[in-house]
Design a protein around this motif. Structure first.
Motif, short mmCIF file in Angstrom:
data_model
loop_
_atom_site.label_atom_id
_atom_site.label_comp_id
_atom_site.label_asym_id
_atom_site.label_seq_id
_atom_site.Cartn_x
_atom_site.Cartn_y
_atom_site.Cartn_z
N GLY A 180 10.77 -23.99 -14.03
CA GLY A 180 10.85 -23.08 -12.97
C GLY A 180 10.45 -21.75 -13.43
O GLY A 180 10.15 -20.84 -12.70
N ASN A 181 10.87 -21.46 -14.57
CA ASN A 181 10.59 -19.98 -15.26
C ASN A 181 9.08 -19.78 -15.42
O ASN A 181 8.77 -18.68 -15.85
CB ASN A 181 11.13 -19.90 -16.57
N LEU A 182 8.41 -20.88 -15.38
CA LEU A 182 6.79 -20.63 -15.66
C LEU A 182 6.15 -19.92 -14.28
O LEU A 182 4.99 -19.45 -14.38
CB LEU A 182 5.86 -21.81 -15.88
N ASP A 185 6.03 -14.63 -11.19
CA ASP A 185 6.91 -13.50 -11.21
C ASP A 185 8.11 -13.86 -12.20
O ASP A 185 8.65 -12.85 -12.80
CB ASP A 185 7.36 -13.13 -9.79
N LYS A 186 8.42 -14.85 -12.26
CA LYS A 186 9.84 -15.33 -13.45
C LYS A 186 9.15 -15.06 -15.02
O LYS A 186 10.04 -14.83 -15.39
CB LYS A 186 10.19 -16.66 -12.95
N LEU A 187 7.97 -15.46 -15.07
CA LEU A 187 7.45 -15.23 -16.27
C LEU A 187 7.61 -13.98 -16.93
O LEU A 187 8.05 -13.85 -17.99
CB LEU A 187 5.99 -15.92 -16.61
N TYR A 188 7.20 -12.99 -15.95
CA TYR A 188 7.08 -11.82 -16.59
C TYR A 188 8.74 -11.18 -16.95
O TYR A 188 8.94 -10.63 -17.88
CB TYR A 188 6.77 -10.71 -15.15
N ASP A 356 -2.44 -18.70 -20.94
CA ASP A 356 -3.72 -18.21 -20.93
C ASP A 356 -3.39 -16.80 -21.38
O ASP A 356 -2.55 -16.02 -20.69
CB ASP A 356 -4.25 -18.41 -19.71
N CYS A 357 -4.36 -16.35 -22.21
CA CYS A 357 -3.92 -15.08 -23.04
C CYS A 357 -5.24 -14.24 -23.29
O CYS A 357 -6.47 -14.95 -23.40
CB CYS A 357 -2.96 -14.96 -23.98
N GLU A 369 -0.70 -15.98 -18.08
CA GLU A 369 -0.01 -17.08 -17.30
C GLU A 369 0.39 -17.99 -18.23
O GLU A 369 -0.08 -18.22 -19.24
CB GLU A 369 -0.53 -17.68 -15.98
N ALA A 370 1.26 -18.85 -18.06
CA ALA A 370 1.82 -19.97 -18.80
C ALA A 370 2.27 -21.25 -17.94
O ALA A 370 2.59 -20.89 -16.74
CB ALA A 370 3.04 -19.64 -19.56
#
Length: 414
Positions: A180-182, A185-188, A356-357, A369-370
């Motif tokens: 769920g951390n991916l 908004d949470k990943l940031y 993706d970076c 994103e991840a």
């Protein structure tokens, strides 16, 4: 549901299927899926089709662009059967992996079959279905991995797996509470303060907020502190560039909203990550057991790149650069960003995920994103991309080695 302290395992009542990798490869290489679809439909009409054939039919429909029809078939099949086998190439598999999936479209679960292609590992996929949950006894397996994504449709499946996870009888990878951390908004929030890593604030914005912004009633900072024009907008829950746009000013935002029906969006500041030559370079990394592997580098004169719209197959010069990127990756890109990549991997905590970076104009690792479900495949024609098969096999070998280590109780190598 699993009730005992050590959940029992049993000989599996699975149904065989052709599966995602073979069918997708056939479509990718220009094969015609219609004859197989007709054969499967005939078997269903005659009442002799197996559940696995029904799931294959669902996937064929999705590959042919009939997503809704495919999902209806899938849900009907999963209502009476949840466990499927994708056989490995050898008569006696060395390892059996149990993938825990959700009832979602073909892009919503990790396409693990590609990672196991050509291996001596047998794959069982157990779909965790709304209102059904997990079976009383699990199918026998050596190692399990959660393949459901961070999307809204998978939340219930992830919650069911998370509830059972503390009593799981075998090693369980990509633990559900971490997936769920991916979400964008949470990943940031997870990665924001890592030195050498740049990740723009991704904030949720309602349609009403964006309309107010487009009409000058509120300022960008009222949505999130660092937001300003130009900005990136996309409908929440979309992938592969659907609805993605760079918005330069309030008038452009108003025009964008007039063309979209969605009620919820993600917004972020636009980062100009063009290289000195004016081209954009977007990189996909595969993280396996904490170690990064180069998956691809797309090069284009547009910021909104994904591999297909970079037209790499048509440029010998771009492919030569991608080949060098892969060849030098460990002692160049990965070495340059080692500290940021190590800390990102530690915080994300997943055994396997994709990033993706790019590099921003200050040379930092720019993270877009991840996720755990992007397709990592070996389908590109070797005549055009001779450098890719060895690199993909390297990733697949790392993935299968990780599964073997965990199955043997050795844990992570990172």
């Amino acid at each position: 549901m699993l009730h005992s302290d050590s959940a029992p395992v049993t000989a599996p009542a699975y149904s065989d299927r052709i599966g995602f990798a073979q069918l997708t490869r056939h479509a990718f290489e220009g094969g015609d899926l219609h004859p197989l679809r007709e054969r499967l439909l005939a078997r269903i009409a005659d009442g002799i089709a197996e559940a696995g054939e029904g799931l294959d039919l669902s996937l064929i429909a999705q590959l042919l662009g009939e997503k809704e029809a495919g999902l209806v078939i899938q849900t009907e099949v999963l209502a009476f059967h949840q466990l499927f086998r994708t056989p490995c190439g050898l008569p006696k598999p060395r390892l059996r992996v149990l993938a825990l999936a959700a009832d979602i479209d073909m892009g919503g679960n990790t396409p693990i079959e590609f990672l196991l292609e050509g291996s001596d590992i047998e794959l069982l996929t157990l779909y965790v279905i709304k209102g059904v949950g997990l079976p009383e006894t699990l199918p026998d397996h050596d190692v399990a991995i959660v393949v459901a994504s961070d999307s809204e449709e998978c939340r219930e499946a992830l919650a069911v797996i998370a509830q059972a996870a503390p009593r799981w009888p075998r090693p369980l990878l990509n633990r559900p509470e971490l997936i769920g951390n991916l979400d964008r908004d949470k990943l940031y929030r997870l990665l924001a303060d890592i030195p050498g890593l740049d990740i723009p604030v991704t904030a949720n914005a309602t349609r009403a907020q964006l309309m107010a912004l487009s009409e000058g009633q509120i300022a960008c900072a009222e949505i999130t502190g660092e937001l300003h024009f130009p900005m990136i907008v996309r409908p929440r829950g979309t992938h592969a560039g659907v609805g993605l746009a760079k918005i330069d000013d309030a008038a452009a935002l108003k025009a964008y909203l007039a063309e979209r029906q969605e009620q919820d969006f993600f917004v972020a500041r636009f980062v100009n990550y063009a290289s000195p030559d004016g081209l954009f370079r977007k990189i996909r990394l595969t993280m396996v057991d904490g170690k990064p592997y180069a998956c691809h580098m797309a090069i284009a004169d547009r910021w909104d790149i994904w591999y297909l719209n970079a037209y790499m197959a048509f440029s010998e010069e771009k492919r030569a650069e991608e080949a060098i990127f892969m060849q030098d990756f460990d002692h160049d890109f990965a070495a340059r960003h080692k500290d940021a990549l190590d800390e990102m991997s530690r915080r994300v905590g997943l055994d396997y995920f994709i990033v993706d970076c790019a590099e921003n104009q200050d040379g930092e690792l720019l993270v877009f994103e991840a996720d755990n479900t992007a397709v990592v495949h070996n389908m590109d024609p070797p005549a055009v991309f001779p450098y890719k098969p060895p690199q993909m096999r390297k990733i697949f070998a790392a993935f299968t080695a990780m599964l073997s280590r965990h199955a043997a109780g050795e844990g992570s190598a990172a």
